[in-house]
Design a protein around this motif. Structure first.
Motif, PDB file in Angstrom:
ATOM      1  N   GLY A 134     -24.988  39.697 -30.671  1.00 50.75           N
ATOM      2  CA  GLY A 134     -24.270  38.977 -29.751  1.00 50.75           C
ATOM      3  C   GLY A 134     -22.874  39.061 -30.074  1.00 50.75           C
ATOM      4  O   GLY A 134     -21.944  38.433 -29.471  1.00 50.75           O
ATOM      5  N   LEU A 135     -22.600  40.078 -30.762  1.00 53.76           N
ATOM      6  CA  LEU A 135     -20.840  40.162 -31.102  1.00 53.76           C
ATOM      7  C   LEU A 135     -20.078  40.873 -29.953  1.00 53.76           C
ATOM      8  O   LEU A 135     -18.944  40.649 -29.535  1.00 53.76           O
ATOM      9  N   CYS A 136     -20.893  41.673 -29.167  1.00 50.79           N
ATOM     10  CA  CYS A 136     -20.302  42.325 -27.911  1.00 50.79           C
ATOM     11  C   CYS A 136     -20.123  41.231 -26.958  1.00 50.79           C
ATOM     12  O   CYS A 136     -19.312  41.089 -26.222  1.00 50.79           O
ATOM     13  N   VAL A 137     -20.896  40.340 -26.766  1.00 50.44           N
ATOM     14  CA  VAL A 137     -21.239  39.364 -25.786  1.00 50.44           C
ATOM     15  C   VAL A 137     -20.058  38.536 -26.001  1.00 50.44           C
ATOM     16  O   VAL A 137     -18.968  37.999 -25.086  1.00 50.44           O
ATOM     17  N   ARG A 138     -19.677  38.150 -27.231  1.00 48.08           N
ATOM     18  CA  ARG A 138     -18.338  37.226 -27.768  1.00 48.08           C
ATOM     19  C   ARG A 138     -17.186  38.158 -27.162  1.00 48.08           C
ATOM     20  O   ARG A 138     -16.410  37.276 -26.963  1.00 48.08           O
ATOM     21  N   VAL A 139     -17.209  39.447 -27.425  1.00 52.08           N
ATOM     22  CA  VAL A 139     -15.873  40.157 -27.207  1.00 52.08           C
ATOM     23  C   VAL A 139     -15.534  40.576 -25.612  1.00 52.08           C
ATOM     24  O   VAL A 139     -14.490  40.703 -25.408  1.00 52.08           O
ATOM     25  N   CYS A 140     -16.530  40.702 -25.171  1.00 54.90           N
ATOM     26  CA  CYS A 140     -16.424  41.161 -23.486  1.00 54.90           C
ATOM     27  C   CYS A 140     -15.529  39.973 -23.014  1.00 54.90           C
ATOM     28  O   CYS A 140     -15.719  38.801 -22.628  1.00 54.90           O
ATOM     29  N   PRO A 141     -14.394  40.569 -22.370  1.00 50.24           N
ATOM     30  CA  PRO A 141     -13.344  39.818 -21.582  1.00 50.24           C
ATOM     31  C   PRO A 141     -13.830  39.080 -20.318  1.00 50.24           C
ATOM     32  O   PRO A 141     -13.488  38.269 -19.882  1.00 50.24           O
ATOM     33  N   VAL A 142     -14.777  39.532 -19.587  1.00 49.15           N
ATOM     34  CA  VAL A 142     -15.516  39.181 -18.433  1.00 49.15           C
ATOM     35  C   VAL A 142     -16.710  38.758 -18.426  1.00 49.15           C
ATOM     36  O   VAL A 142     -17.097  38.784 -17.202  1.00 49.15           O
ATOM     37  N   GLY A 143     -17.474  38.665 -19.288  1.00 48.99           N
ATOM     38  CA  GLY A 143     -18.787  38.186 -19.565  1.00 48.99           C
ATOM     39  C   GLY A 143     -19.725  39.045 -18.772  1.00 48.99           C
ATOM     40  O   GLY A 143     -20.551  38.673 -18.384  1.00 48.99           O
ATOM     41  N   ALA A 144     -19.587  40.469 -19.214  1.00 54.34           N
ATOM     42  CA  ALA A 144     -20.421  41.364 -18.474  1.00 54.34           C
ATOM     43  C   ALA A 144     -21.657  41.549 -19.323  1.00 54.34           C
ATOM     44  O   ALA A 144     -22.700  42.334 -18.704  1.00 54.34           O
ATOM     45  N   ILE A 145     -21.732  41.355 -20.336  1.00 55.83           N
ATOM     46  CA  ILE A 145     -23.054  41.467 -21.022  1.00 55.83           C
ATOM     47  C   ILE A 145     -23.750  40.111 -21.241  1.00 55.83           C
ATOM     48  O   ILE A 145     -23.184  38.977 -21.399  1.00 55.83           O
ATOM     49  N   SER A 146     -25.026  40.079 -20.970  1.00 53.79           N
ATOM     50  CA  SER A 146     -25.700  38.983 -21.154  1.00 53.79           C
ATOM     51  C   SER A 146     -26.638  39.248 -22.020  1.00 53.79           C
ATOM     52  O   SER A 146     -27.491  40.284 -22.438  1.00 53.79           O
ATOM     53  N   PRO A 147     -27.149  38.067 -23.100  1.00 57.05           N
ATOM     54  CA  PRO A 147     -28.233  38.549 -24.150  1.00 57.05           C
ATOM     55  C   PRO A 147     -29.575  38.120 -23.652  1.00 57.05           C
ATOM     56  O   PRO A 147     -30.629  38.279 -24.434  1.00 57.05           O
TER      57      PRO A 147
END
Lengths: 683, 225, 406
Positions: free
Chosen positions: C112-125
């Motif tokens: 979930g580290l990438c989810v947390r840093v993405c500024p536009v919420g483009a990554i979903s877990p």
């Protein structure tokens, strides 16, 4: 075990768990020898490093504090293999989804992690070594009981797949009606009239005792497919003008044409018959009658068209001139006038509507033959309505509780021709998996301590999969290919003579004891026994969603709730746990059929004992949850924590029933009859 | 099999009050099979007692194959020696065997020994034999009127049976109805015409404590007969 | 060029069951899944148990997904479509197109580290998805789509799992037999415009309700209509409807509507549900019993609504009650359209029959599950077994070496 104590590997998940867990405190869990902190246990480079470390540390017991993903479990398997550890001497503790992600306060998340790690280590020291797998040499032959459409479809497919098939015809009727599939020159393709007396053994290696005209013989078969049909009772034509759908169908099938019906009116009464199978035969009969210049009336309330192509045939019949009369509440009034039937129904909007007919065909569900003896021979339970097994999710639509025994066709549930054949072919594939020749290694899941076994036969009576048998030895035997590892027998055994490889009794108790001590949590602990098929996956989803719940809830995974004994419920309460929660499948969704019920029985007994001691018997609670239903689990956990918070006894706020109440009902004992809750088999 | 049932916890608590070291001793034969005193019941009771008695009382547990054999009892000598009292989860024989083998230790009954019977269905046991010492089952179609008739009548029912049930305990069947049905099925109702004379009850417990002696099985020549 | 003995197209219940059964026979099996996660439609449905299980079969999807971990298991490829399938029994060739997922499934731990840093919420877990437990990057939402050089996720990932290059990768796989288990397409409810789907708030489909319940629980209902307690289920939307070009019964909608209504009536206080139906299909295991003992909150009305329109106090449904042959109106807060099943999305030019369901497949290609016609989840599992048997049969005929046979 080496003097170093168990080894501990802590995975920080690439540092993602930093700040959520205090790794130093996890590493300081008492009782451990060497400790390694890694950040990528599930990556190839990570588990390779861990394996090297393990070998160097000389550990023979290993606990990995990582996550609840399959990747971590797989990595553990690789490490165990590489480091030469027994699979049951190594385990993963989920400190990510079960601690870090669900308990926002690092102090509590860490405290819970320490307890989980300590419990895993305590459990591993009591774990049994993995027994060598048993070898099954399947017979390669399948017994099909009942040369019905479904049965012949199964037999045909099995022959295509190279299996030998014996088809038994228990109706002992003329088998010419259903011509056998496959190669007719092969001696085994002709249905043998005969009766199945008993099936012993296990999937792949059954002995079926069969009574035929030549006497009683024992057949070695790998699987049994039951596909019996209603008896082929064909009433003589023209003597009766009131028939059942099945009789009419068979009459026309045998007579070929039906000259006596030319120009006649036939009424089909399907008002209590919403099955697609009934629609199917009524439609084809009605259509053929209409095409022969007759008249067909179909009375129905709900027309069962949930079968392939049925709706299309319904429309075709309507266009061809078959009259469909939908009725509402009242059954049709049947009278007689001038030797013809008069059918009168109240049609909404039209009022009373009378028709005359020459023949009445009643669409009652084809009654199955009496299946009692067959079910007893197979040791398979019938449904209350006397049909085949099932109405349980894990068994639908072809399986039974006994591995290697399959049940298909109309004696299980009404089915269309298409469905019968499909189920036959599906059962064939399932049977092939059990019966296909070639040696097969089967892992052993239950070990019997022959010294302890008192041969009380409780296990034989409670095993939901019929895996227990009376062998030649001094103890009962568990058949490995039939055993599904639920542990119902181990829980029920009064002598503690059965050890489940996955959940041995002493391991469970050791884990419990370790869980109940350790660093303080935010409140007295709540022990939750979680079924590995339902509550455990649901809890994992909660973890993945990072849905917070009380850290005092400590989850103990069991293969099935049927593994739980009264002792498991009582011990936490005695050690100061606030509540004990038994959370597993629903009755109809339990893979082992009896798990939730056995758990309720264990909870009842524990509640009685707890009550007598002044402990709160109402603190033991059972509940059901589906593996996909994390909402219910979340609500349940919140409710349990809230009840524990209030410290209120007998609170009903939580879902599920407190066991004490039910126990009170069952405690009456007859004068000279001793009844003990834990031993009951009947509901 | 001997069928027994655990005493109410209240009674057990009262019985063990005052002892500081308690050994809960199970029996691996009859008491196990009737779910009264096997290893699991021992463990459950020990846990219960630990919780009830608090930290000042030490509770240990052990289970032997059969409490009615000296050699098996000898296997737990250390545990018994440690204890102030042994709470036996065996039948009455076990409790007494413990007392006889270990004269210095208090032997307490954790069970009520109920009867000689069988497992009717899982969870239900019922009485079949009164150990009267003079079996007459050959004359009653294999159904014992002494054990199964509330009045131990020998020549037919008392007249109080209703719908085949006993007038004393309406939840049990009248033994004589069962005997009649069984003999009818066997075609031996003629047996009912023979009067069974009044019994000599001396071979039963009425004649005092009993003993069976088989001189041919003696191991030691000097064994007392 | 990849090879396998059996190629399974689709990873729903039927596909997974077939793949598992074939792999258990010792065959090399590849499962190709178009979506980002395995499990098919059923993997996104909700449990409908009340006091006891009502045999909806949703657990079977979870179970099928877990069984992928059993050894020997099939190889699974997600985000991959079959664009062409040709050849003959023993030598099929499928052209695969794999969409970039942005995140390497093999190296993602869903930390979930990438989810947390993405500024536009483009990554979903995808937390409710069982497998693969890896995040997905939506390239359209990603800042890089607009030329921004953002690579925060790649920097944040401790495992080097982020692959920021969009696009597709082509591959070819050869297989001796093919099992097609591509499932169904839900009937597009907006095609029946008189029910107002997509136009009137509060009109949803059973698919929406299933997924909403799975992901949000009963809170989903609150989102549809706050304080809405009057539900209507409309059966046969896109089934048994020649005018809509759907002249078949979808078989599962009656049981599904009843199970959903029961679950909601049990969980939401004061909820009332009315089922508008034509003929109740109650032959599925366990369903006859449920229809026999209806809870008082569930009402049955024979007669499909003519239209749904917005009224002052809710959604107004006009219908003819066939039991009394009267024209009636009712007011509801939420209308659930029990949508039927259409055929599957087309696969590599396979022949389609009525409604797009697969029919008359070439030898060596076997259809399993709903792509051949509507089936329930439990039936789909049986279909998977059946198809596995049919595929094995073809291999026998070809005298292909099948492990475990003498």
């Amino acid at each position: 075990m080496s003097g170093t104590g168990p080894a501990l590997i802590i995975c920080t998940c690439g540092g993602a768990l930093a700040g959520r867990l205090v790794f130093d405190r996890l590493a300081a869990t008492p009782g451990f020898g060497p400790v390694m902190v890694t950040q990528d246990f599930c990556m190839p480079e990570g588990w390779r490093r861990a394996a090297v470390w393990c070998r160097q540390a000389g550990a023979d017991v290993l606990v990995v504090a990582a996550c609840g993903t399959p990747a971590a479990t797989e990595a553990l398997g690789r490490v165990a293999t590489a480091a030469g550890l027994d699979a049951h001497r190594a385990t993963v503790v989920d400190v990510r989804e079960a601690c870090a992600w669900v308990h926002p306060e690092p102090r509590w998340a860490t405290a819970k992690g320490v307890r989980l790690i300590a419990a895993a280590a305590a459990g591993l020291t009591e774990a049994v070594r993995t027994p060598p797998p048993a070898e099954i040499i399947p017979s390669g032959r399948v017994l099909v009981v009942g040369p019905s459409r479904a049965g012949l479809a199964a037999a045909g497919r099995l022959r295509e797949l190279g299996c030998q098939v014996v088809v038994l015809d228990p109706s002992r009727s003329d088998s010419s009606r259903a011509s056998p599939a496959g190669d007719p020159t092969s001696p085994d393709s002709v249905p043998i009239p005969g009766r199945l007396l008993e099936v012993t053994g296990q999937a792949g290696d059954f002995t079926a005792r069969v009574e035929t005209a030549e006497g009683i013989l024992d057949l070695r078969v790998g699987a049994v497919i039951v596909a019996v049909e209603p008896p082929a009772h064909v009433p003589p034509p023209d003597t009766s003008s009131l028939l059942t759908l099945l009789a009419m169908e068979r009459w026309i099938a045998t007579a070929g044409t039906t000259p006596s019906l030319h120009g006649k009116t036939v009424a089909f009464l399907l008002e209590d018959c919403p099955w697609p199978s009934a629609t199917e035969s009524a439609l084809s009969l009605a259509l053929s009658l209409v095409r022969q210049g007759g008249r067909s009336l179909i009375y129905y309330r709900d027309l069962g068209v949930a079968g392939r192509g049925l709706e299309e045939r319904f429309r075709e019949a309507r266009h061809a001139g078959v009259t469909f009369i939908r009725m509402e509440s009242d059954p049709p009034r049947i009278g007689e006038r001038d030797g013809r039937w008069v059918v009168e129904v109240d049609v909404p909007g039209l009022g009373l509507f009378a028709e005359t007919a020459d023949v009445l065909v009643r669409g009652d569900a084809a009654r199955p033959p009496d299946l009692g003896d067959l079910a007893e021979a197979l040791r398979v339970d019938l449904r209350p309505d006397g049909r085949g097994p099932g109405e349980r999710m894990p068994l639908e639509p072809v399986f039974t509780e006994r591995p290697g025994v399959f049940w298909i066709g109309p004696s299980r549930s009404p089915c269309t021709v298409d469905q019968a054949i499909r189920h036959g072919e599906a059962a064939a594939m399932a049977a092939l998996a059990a019966a296909a020749p070639g040696r097969r290694a089967v892992s052993v899941q239950a070990i019997v301590d022959t010294g302890r076994c008192a041969l009380c036969l409780t296990c034989l009576r409670v095993c939901p999969h019929r895996a227990v048998t009376i062998g030649d030895g001094p103890a009962i035997e568990v058949l490995p290919a039939a055993c599904q590892g639920c542990g119902v027998c181990a829980a029920a055994c009064p002598a503690g003579a059965i050890q489940m490889v996955e959940a041995p009794g002493r391991r469970l108790l050791a884990e419990l004891d370790a869980l109940l001590s350790g660093p303080a949590l935010d409140g007295d602990p709540i022990i939750m026994f979680a079924c590995a098929n339902s509550a455990v996956p649901a809890a994992r989803t909660l973890g993945r969603l990072r849905h917070a719940y009380a850290d005092r809830i400590l989850l103990v995974s069991v293969p099935c709730l049927g593994r739980i004994e009264p002792e498991h419920c009582l011990r936490p309460l005695a050690a100061g746990a606030r509540r004990v929660l038994l959370c597993g499948c629903y009755d109809r969704s339990c893979q082992h059929l009896v798990g939730p019920r056995r758990a309720r029985m264990a909870a009842e007994r524990a509640a009685v004992v707890a009550g007598a001691l002044g402990l709160d018997g109402g603190a033991i609670q059972t509940a059901s949850v589906a593996p996909v239903d994390w909402h219910r689990l979340a609500a349940l956990l919140d409710a349990v924590a809230a009840v524990a918070e209030e410290g209120g006894a007998g609170d009903r706020a939580a879902r599920g029933e407190a066991a004490g109440e039910r126990a009170a009902e069952g405690s009456a004992a007859g004068e000279r009859t001793v009844k003990v809750g834990t031993g009951k088999v009947a509901a | 099999m001997i069928v027994a049932q655990q005493k109410p916890l209240e009674e057990i608590r009262h019985m063990v009050a005052g002892f500081r070291r308690l050994l809960v001793l199970g029996c691996g034969t009859c008491a196990t099979v009737c779910f009264a005193g096997g290893e699991k019941e021992v463990s459950l009771l020990a846990t219960a007692l630990r919780a009830a008695l608090g930290k000042d009382v030490a509770v240990e547990e052990a289970t032997v194959q059969r409490q009615c054999e000296w050699e098996f009892l000898d296997q737990v000598r250390a545990g018994v020696g440690w204890a102030d009292a042994v709470l036996s989860l065996g039948c009455g024989v076990g409790v007494q065997a413990v007392a006889e083998r270990y004269p210095g230790v208090v032997s307490l009954p954790g069970l009520n020994t109920k009867f000689v019977g069988l497992t009717e269905a899982p969870g239900t046991w019922s009485e079949r034999c009164l150990a009267c010492g003079d079996c007459l089952l050959d004359r009653t179609g294999g159904i014992c009127p002494i054990a199964r008739c509330s009045k131990s009548l020998l020549n037919g029912p008392c007249g109080g049976a209703q719908d085949g049930h006993c007038e004393i305990s309406p939840d049990i069947p009248c033994a004589w109805v069962l005997i009649h049905e069984r003999l009818t099925r066997l075609g031996r109702t003629d047996l009912l015409e023979e009067i069974i004379p009044a019994r000599d009850w001396r071979p039963s417990h009425a004649g005092g404590p009993r003993r069976v002696v088989r001189p041919d099985l003696r191991v030691l020549a000097e064994q007392e007969v | 060029m990849l090879t396998c003995t059996a190629l399974v197209v689709g990873s729903g219940v039927a596909g997974l069951t077939a793949a598992q059964a074939l792999a258990a026979r010792g065959l090399s099996v590849m499962v190709v899944e178009q979506g980002s996660v395995v499990g098919g439609h059923a993997a996104g449905y909700a449990c409908k148990a009340g006091a006891d299980c009502v045999l909806c079969g949703v657990c079977l999807a979870a179970q099928g997904i877990r069984s992928l971990r059993a050894a020997p298991g099939p190889v699974v490829r997600v985000d991959t479509s079959v664009v062409a399938l040709e050849g003959s029994p023993g030598r099929f060739t499928a052209r695969l197109v794999q969409r970039a997922r942005g995140i390497d499934v093999a190296r993602c731990t869903a930390c979930g580290l990438c989810v947390r840093v993405c500024p536009v919420g483009a990554i979903s877990p995808l937390p409710w998805a069982e497998e693969p437990r890896a995040c997905v990057l939506d390239f359209d939402a990603c800042l890089r789509a607009s030329g921004n050089p953002c690579a925060l996720c790649r920097e944040a990932c401790p495992f080097g799992a982020v692959r920021l290059e969009p696009g597709t990768r082509e591959d070819t796989v050869t297989a001796a037999v093919v099992v097609v288990a591509t499932g169904f397409t839900p009937f597009p409810a907006s095609a029946k415009s008189r029910f107002g789907y997509g136009r009137l708030p509060g009109v949803i489909t059973t698919m929406d309700l299933e997924q909403g319940l799975r992901q949000q629980g009963t809170a989903y209902l609150e989102h549809q209509a706050p304080a809405g307690r009057r539900l209507a289920f409309v059966h046969c939307v896109g089934s048994r409807d020649v005018a809509a070009g759907r002249g078949w019964c979808s078989q599962v909608c009656c049981p599904t509507a009843l199970r959903l209504a029961r679950r909601l009536a049990g969980d939401v206080p004061d909820l009332e549900a009315t089922l508008f139906f034509m003929d109740l299909q109650r032959c599925a295991p366990g369903i006859a019993r449920l229809f026999r003992v209806l809870p008082p909150e569930i009402h049955l009305v024979r007669g499909l609504p003519a239209e749904v329109r917005a009224g002052t106090g809710g959604l107004v449904v006009t219908y003819e009650d066939l039991a009394t042959a009267t024209r009636c109106q009712g007011e509801f807060d939420v209308i659930v359209l029990a949508v039927g099943m259409d055929g599957p999305p087309s696969v590599g030019g396979l022949p389609e029959g009525t409604g797009g369901f697969l029919t008359d497949l070439p030898r060596g290609v076997v259809a399993a599950g709903a792509c051949g016609g509507p089936v329930s989840i439990a039936e789909a599992a049986a279909e998977g077994l059946r198809a596995a048997g049919a595929a094995l049969k073809t291999l026998e005929e070809l005298a292909c070496p099948v492990p475990g046979r003498h």
